[in-house]
Motif scaffolding. Sequence first.
Motif, PDB file in Angstrom:
ATOM      1  N   VAL A   9     -14.062 -52.999   3.958  1.00 47.20           N
ATOM      2  CA  VAL A   9     -13.301 -52.316   2.739  1.00 47.20           C
ATOM      3  C   VAL A   9     -14.177 -52.639   1.668  1.00 47.20           C
ATOM      4  O   VAL A   9     -14.819 -53.573   1.795  1.00 47.20           O
ATOM      5  N   GLU A  30      -6.206 -42.686   0.908  1.00 47.69           N
ATOM      6  CA  GLU A  30      -7.297 -43.300  -0.522  1.00 47.69           C
ATOM      7  C   GLU A  30      -8.626 -42.443  -1.163  1.00 47.69           C
ATOM      8  O   GLU A  30      -8.908 -42.562  -2.173  1.00 47.69           O
ATOM      9  N   ARG A  82     -11.027 -49.220  -4.768  1.00 47.39           N
ATOM     10  CA  ARG A  82     -11.957 -48.421  -3.675  1.00 47.39           C
ATOM     11  C   ARG A  82     -12.953 -47.412  -5.170  1.00 47.39           C
ATOM     12  O   ARG A  82     -13.583 -45.849  -4.459  1.00 47.39           O
ATOM     13  N   GLU A 141      -7.114 -44.640   5.535  1.00 45.59           N
ATOM     14  CA  GLU A 141      -7.730 -43.625   4.993  1.00 45.59           C
ATOM     15  C   GLU A 141      -8.395 -42.397   4.047  1.00 45.59           C
ATOM     16  O   GLU A 141      -8.841 -42.048   3.198  1.00 45.59           O
ATOM     17  N   SER A 184     -14.674 -57.540   2.706  1.00 45.47           N
ATOM     18  CA  SER A 184     -14.052 -57.078   1.679  1.00 45.47           C
ATOM     19  C   SER A 184     -15.193 -57.032   0.919  1.00 45.47           C
ATOM     20  O   SER A 184     -15.864 -58.532   0.690  1.00 45.47           O
ATOM     21  N   TRP A 225      -3.153 -50.235  -0.973  1.00 45.44           N
ATOM     22  CA  TRP A 225      -4.403 -49.231  -0.321  1.00 45.44           C
ATOM     23  C   TRP A 225      -4.772 -50.731   0.649  1.00 45.44           C
ATOM     24  O   TRP A 225      -5.067 -50.183   2.061  1.00 45.44           O
ATOM     25  N   LEU A 226      -5.628 -51.398  -0.092  1.00 44.44           N
ATOM     26  CA  LEU A 226      -6.073 -52.344   0.787  1.00 44.44           C
ATOM     27  C   LEU A 226      -5.204 -53.070   1.440  1.00 44.44           C
ATOM     28  O   LEU A 226      -5.253 -53.876   2.905  1.00 44.44           O
ATOM     29  N   ARG A 239     -14.844 -53.595  10.190  1.00 44.29           N
ATOM     30  CA  ARG A 239     -14.371 -52.774   8.974  1.00 44.29           C
ATOM     31  C   ARG A 239     -14.973 -53.143   8.319  1.00 44.29           C
ATOM     32  O   ARG A 239     -14.188 -54.525   8.064  1.00 44.29           O
ATOM     33  N   GLY A 285     -12.124 -47.042   3.995  1.00 42.51           N
ATOM     34  CA  GLY A 285     -12.198 -47.876   4.110  1.00 42.51           C
ATOM     35  C   GLY A 285     -12.920 -47.534   5.678  1.00 42.51           C
ATOM     36  O   GLY A 285     -12.880 -46.347   5.679  1.00 42.51           O
ATOM     37  N   TRP A 286     -14.369 -48.521   6.078  1.00 41.25           N
ATOM     38  CA  TRP A 286     -15.068 -47.477   7.090  1.00 41.25           C
ATOM     39  C   TRP A 286     -15.580 -48.978   8.502  1.00 41.25           C
ATOM     40  O   TRP A 286     -15.694 -49.616   8.016  1.00 41.25           O
ATOM     41  N   GLU A 292      -3.991 -51.036   4.413  1.00 41.83           N
ATOM     42  CA  GLU A 292      -5.084 -51.159   5.507  1.00 41.83           C
ATOM     43  C   GLU A 292      -5.558 -52.303   6.727  1.00 41.83           C
ATOM     44  O   GLU A 292      -5.744 -52.179   7.093  1.00 41.83           O
TER      45      GLU A 292
END
Length: 270
Positions: free
Chosen positions: A152, A50, A156, A47, A97, A175-176, A150, A86-87, A179
């Motif tokens: 994503v 990214e 980003r 996190e 996603s 990054w994805l 989550r 991502g959160w 994650e």
Amino acid sequence: MSMSNRPFVPPGTGWPGDPAGPDTPVARDAAEVVRLAASAPDLAAVEARESVCRACDRLVAWREKVAVERRRAFADEEYWGRPVPGWGAAEPTILISGLAPAAHGGNRTGRIFTGDRSGDWLFASLYRVGLAAQPTSVRADDGQELLGVRVVAAVRCAPPDNKPTPDERRACLPWLAREVAQVAPSVRCVVALGGFAWQGVWPALKEAGYAMPRPRPPFGHGREVLLPGPDGRDVTLLGCYHPSQQNTFTGRVTEDMLDAVFTRARALAS
Ligand code: SF4
């Protein structure tokens, strides 16, 4: 430059939920994204890294330009102006996603789908089916919480016209993928919002060790694809129309349709 006029929020300066700090390593090209994603020791590090990435010249320039110029309605607000990480839950059972953050949504609030019309639809639905603590998501410090979920994005950074180039998609994929790999032990269902997210999530799932069907099934609303995962843990990829303004205005996607998908996701995840 006054604080209200800067192109992005410097890491670790008190923005709610900022995962990064002044020492977070910054990827400046695609090769560094690969290296920094692969070496991120945990989800928090993914996190953080990214959220400070500067690998795509066009997107960095765009997201920062938008952050300085702003939309009139948000002229008095400082914009995040950085990649949107991502959160949500650290050990989610459902991963959602999208394609990329919105210029005046996630790029402004620093939280994915937060502060834009698509997010209004998404979070309202998640709340109705018991996957979010509040029906709205407007700011990074609004108290919203995702329950076992989550969220994503395949890319980003907010892209011009919401259209990332193929090179930008490729650059952001590590990054994805990292994650997805970090949360793979808990995830049972991946919801792709729209055809672009559907396409974008396949390579990340592949890199995380899931078996790929051949050919890959095309996107469809409500379409389900079971993917055998590493260590015998399967995941179901579930398609859902993107709650974009165009889709919601035209009735292509309705509240009931979103609720049905997320109710199904919840059943798959339990
Ligand atoms: S789109 Fe992804 S790879 Fe490109 S600058 Fe943003 S975070 Fe980095």
